[in-house]
Design an enzyme around this catalytic site. Structure first.
Site, PDB file in Angstrom:
ATOM      1  N   CYS B  35      -4.011  -1.698  -6.458  1.00 38.59           N
ATOM      2  CA  CYS B  35      -4.663  -0.425  -6.125  1.00 38.59           C
ATOM      3  C   CYS B  35      -4.088   0.168  -4.851  1.00 38.59           C
ATOM      4  CB  CYS B  35      -6.150  -0.572  -5.896  1.00 38.59           C
ATOM      5  SG  CYS B  35      -6.972  -1.621  -7.001  1.00 38.59           S
ATOM      6  N   ASP B  37      -4.563  -0.739  -1.631  1.00 41.95           N
ATOM      7  CA  ASP B  37      -5.341  -0.651  -0.398  1.00 41.95           C
ATOM      8  C   ASP B  37      -5.703  -2.042   0.105  1.00 41.95           C
ATOM      9  OD1 ASP B  37      -7.360  -1.226  -2.235  1.00 41.95           O
ATOM     10  OD2 ASP B  37      -8.044   0.848  -2.292  1.00 41.95           O
ATOM     11  N   CYS B  61      -4.624   4.966   1.593  1.00 40.98           N
ATOM     12  CA  CYS B  61      -4.558   6.421   1.648  1.00 40.98           C
ATOM     13  C   CYS B  61      -5.414   6.950   2.791  1.00 40.98           C
ATOM     14  CB  CYS B  61      -5.051   6.996   0.324  1.00 40.98           C
ATOM     15  SG  CYS B  61      -6.738   6.527  -0.060  1.00 40.98           S
ATOM     16  N   CYS B 105     -12.841   3.308  -1.543  1.00 40.84           N
ATOM     17  CA  CYS B 105     -12.365   3.090  -0.165  1.00 40.84           C
ATOM     18  C   CYS B 105     -13.541   2.706   0.735  1.00 40.84           C
ATOM     19  CB  CYS B 105     -11.691   4.345   0.385  1.00 40.84           C
ATOM     20  SG  CYS B 105     -10.182   4.765  -0.487  1.00 40.84           S
TER      21      CYS B 105
END
Lengths: 395, 278
Positions: B35, B37, B61, B105
């Protein structure tokens, strides 16, 4: 502030000459080309002229041109046409790196019982001719391979693939959306049955495209309606878009040499400059034959969207194959098909140039991108030599 | 392009507390390569159990960086007990909201905090989630999905994907995720007709079956969420109802009517049934 626009594989600015040609059609010259009066007749004449220009640019006959709304419609039409005209054949060959306009049709057909073979690519994005040769079967209805990849810029060996396919009597479709205007293309020499292009990739407006249909190739209309386009695509023609595309095709043919000299030189300078100043960077498809305008470059330890947003602060427009830019949770299917590791794939940027870019544009990227990458790497948990990835799930 | 709030942009462009704490009392680590992250959270905790300092390192991101930044700002000054009550919703709200596709996130922030607190208490890293793996692409279990559905009142597969990543890959698990949502929301796992459907319905028989299904199944299920339903009329195959209790004004009432009430009536009464709110 003029944007430093380096996202031309996504879309392009409308060329000034195209804009000038279109404006009267949005004012007084609004006739329907099917109408039996002077206003309509003038539109019909413009339609014919645009068709001739585009046919000349592609090296085909005007009657082999079908105007569509976009590349996606062209791809869908070609694939459906090929399979509906051969109902006994239930096998299609395409590749893992196609645009969704082809891949999603293939997935849809798979759910309807078609057998789909997806050809792979190597780490440089290159296709394997033997794999194609081995995949063709007696029930293969169509081979669909993109001419050049929108993300990596890698050019497919289309001539050889067409030859192999034609030897076995199978129809061939190519999505040439990224190739047209960037590399020479002559349909007198290239024996594809269907070829698709999109206007907004070559400085025409959005909403217009072309499906080339070689004479005597089986065809079934995808859009049913009136008699437009010789009954092959119903719906009143988008005259401003088509006229604009005609002008854009003329410009594209005239710009081919510039694309392959000045644009290529700018791209190469950008590539070399970034590779020289930024450690842990990788050019995707470095060894392959690539479009002259495209640079797909990946930076380890950081993520693409963050880079894009920071570049945007300087008016620099690019794109990324990272998951976060698409709303998907996985990075670009093209980079994954090439086996690019996740840590690089998420940190990929694509710069795609056009003849409207200048050396100053490249200078600005070379100045601003290295500090952006350093800054993002400062707060990345991964480090050179100490990547510390053991605690991260690697599905 | 995502629509980011000014608060989120500020935390992304000028993140607070990025970096490491060399003598941290706890370090939380969470992330997934696929993904893209990953977050490492450092906490310095005083003798009273109060968080003196917090720093982060993030691979991800703008939303991931901003979520990490705002999380460190939030927890500084909190006791460990207070910090462990911080949820992903708190993180998202502190940023003025996140695009729905980016909610994971904020979940990553909550998970890193949970991991750090466990380590501070001398426990091992967060154990592998319990339950049956539903999403093989991202290793998400039914327990995690149920937890997210309850905590965040999720009603669709898309929302579950946004919060947990489950279903964001090959999509093979979408059917199972839908079942889990139904199980939580309506208290049923598999809807099987309990009433024998006659071949041809008279108006009276149709009325009886609709009433019976609503009384015996639908109303008790809605009661679990504090809601209720009233049968107003039946016009041919159109069943007109009115929602009551907590269902009134619920943003998911449309989903409840379509995906639960109508679906169930189609199964127990006849396929032609449609449900309309009075």
């Amino acid at each position: 502030m003029r944007p430093v626009y380096l996202d031309n594989n996504a879309t392009t600015m409308v060329a000034p000459e195209v804009r000038e040609a279109i404006l009267p059609l949005l004012e007084d010259e609004y006739g329907n080309p099917s109408s039996m009066h002077g206003l309509g007749g003038r539109s019909g004449k413009l339609l014919s002229e645009a068709r001739e220009k585009i046919a000349a640019g592609l090296g085909c006959s005007p009657s082999e041109i079908i105007f569509t709304s976009c590349g996606t419609e062209g791809d869908n039409t070609a694939i459906h046409s090929a399979i509906e005209s051969q109902p006994d054949k239930k096998h299609i060959i395409t590749t893992r790196v196609e645009h969704p306009a082809v891949l999603n049709v293939a997935k849809h057909l798979e759910r309807k019982g078609y057998d789909i073979t997806l050809l792979g690519v190597d780490s440089e994005g290159r296709m394997d001719l033997d794999q194609l040769r081995d995949s063709i079967r007696p029930d293969t209805a169509l081979v669909s391979v993109m001419y050049a990849n929108n993300e990596s810029g890698v050019i497919s060996p289309i001539e050889e693939m067409v030859e192999i396919t034609k030897e076995r009597g199978v129809l061939f479709h190519t999505d040439a959306v990224q190739a047209v205007g960037k590399i020479p293309l002559d349909l007198k020499k290239l024996a594809v049955d269907y070829l698709v292009l999109s206007g907004h990739k070559i400085h025409a407006p959005k909403g217009v495209g072309v499906l080339f249909l070689r004479r005597n190739t089986p065809f079934r209309p995808f859009m049913l309606g009136g008699h437009q386009e010789l009954g092959r695509r119903g719906g009143t023609e988008n005259i401003p878009g088509i006229v604009g595309l005609g002008v854009a095709m003329d410009l594209a043919v005239n710009h081919i040499e510039e694309e392959n000299t000045r644009v290529r030189a700018m791209r190469d300078r950008l590539e070399k400059g970034l590779m020289a100043t930024i450690p842990d960077a990788m050019v995707n498809g470095f060894e392959a034959s690539r479009l002259p305008n495209t640079l797909s470059i990946a930076f380890k330890y950081i993520e693409g969207e963050a880079m894009l947003l920071l570049l945007d602060q300087f008016g620099i427009c690019a794109s990324s194959g990272s998951a976060c830019t698409s709303g998907s949770l996985e990075p670009s299917h093209v980079l994954r098909a090439m086996g690019v590791p996740f840590t690089y794939a998420h940190g990929s940027l694509r710069f795609s140039l056009s003849v409207y870019n200048t050396d100053e544009d490249i200078d600005l990227v070379l100045k601003e991108l290295p500090p952006i990458i350093s800054r993002l790497r400062e707060f990345s948990p991964f480090r050179r030599g100490d990547e510390g990835l053991d605690w991260v799930e690697d599905h | 392009m995502w629509e980011y709030t000014d608060k989120l942009k500020e935390h992304f462009l000028n993140p607070k507390n990025s970096g490491t704490i060399d003598d941290a009392d706890a370090v939380g680590e969470v992330g997934s390569l696929s993904c893209g992250d990953a977050l490492r959270l450092f906490l310095k905790i005083d003798d009273e159990g109060r968080i003196e300092d917090a720093k982060f390192q993030t691979f991800g991101c703008a939303s991931a960086i901003a979520s990490s930044s705002v999380l460190t700002e939030m927890v500084k000054g909190m006791t460990v007990e207070e910090a462990e009550k911080v949820t992903n919703k708190d993180i998202a709200e502190a940023l003025g909201g996140l695009p729905k596709e980016k909610m994971h996130c904020s979940v990553m922030g909550q998970e890193a905090l949970e991991d750090a607190i466990r380590r501070y208490r001398g426990l091992d890293a967060v154990p592998a989630p319990e339950g049956e793996i539903v999403c093989k692409c991202f290793g998400v279990t039914d327990v995690q999905i149920k937890h997210a559905v309850v905590e965040n009142k999720l009603t669709t597969v898309e929302e579950v994907t946004n919060f947990t990543k489950a279903g964001g890959g090959c999509e093979d698990c979408h059917g199972r995720i839908k079942e889990l949502i139904d199980e939580i929301r309506f208290g049923v796992t598999e809807l099987k007709p309990v009433i024998e459907k006659p071949a041809k319905l008279t108006n009276i028989k149709r009325f009886q079956l609709v009433t019976q299904t609503i009384d015996e199944e639908i109303r008790p299920a809605l009661h679990k969420d504090g809601g209720d339903i009233e049968l107003i009329d039946i016009e041919g195959t159109v069943v007109i109802v009115s929602l009551r209790g907590a269902c009134v004004g619920c943003p998911s009432s449309g989903v409840t009517l379509k995906d639960f009430v109508e679906r169930r009536l189609k199964e127990t009464v006849e396929d032609a049934i449609t449900v309309r709110e009075a």
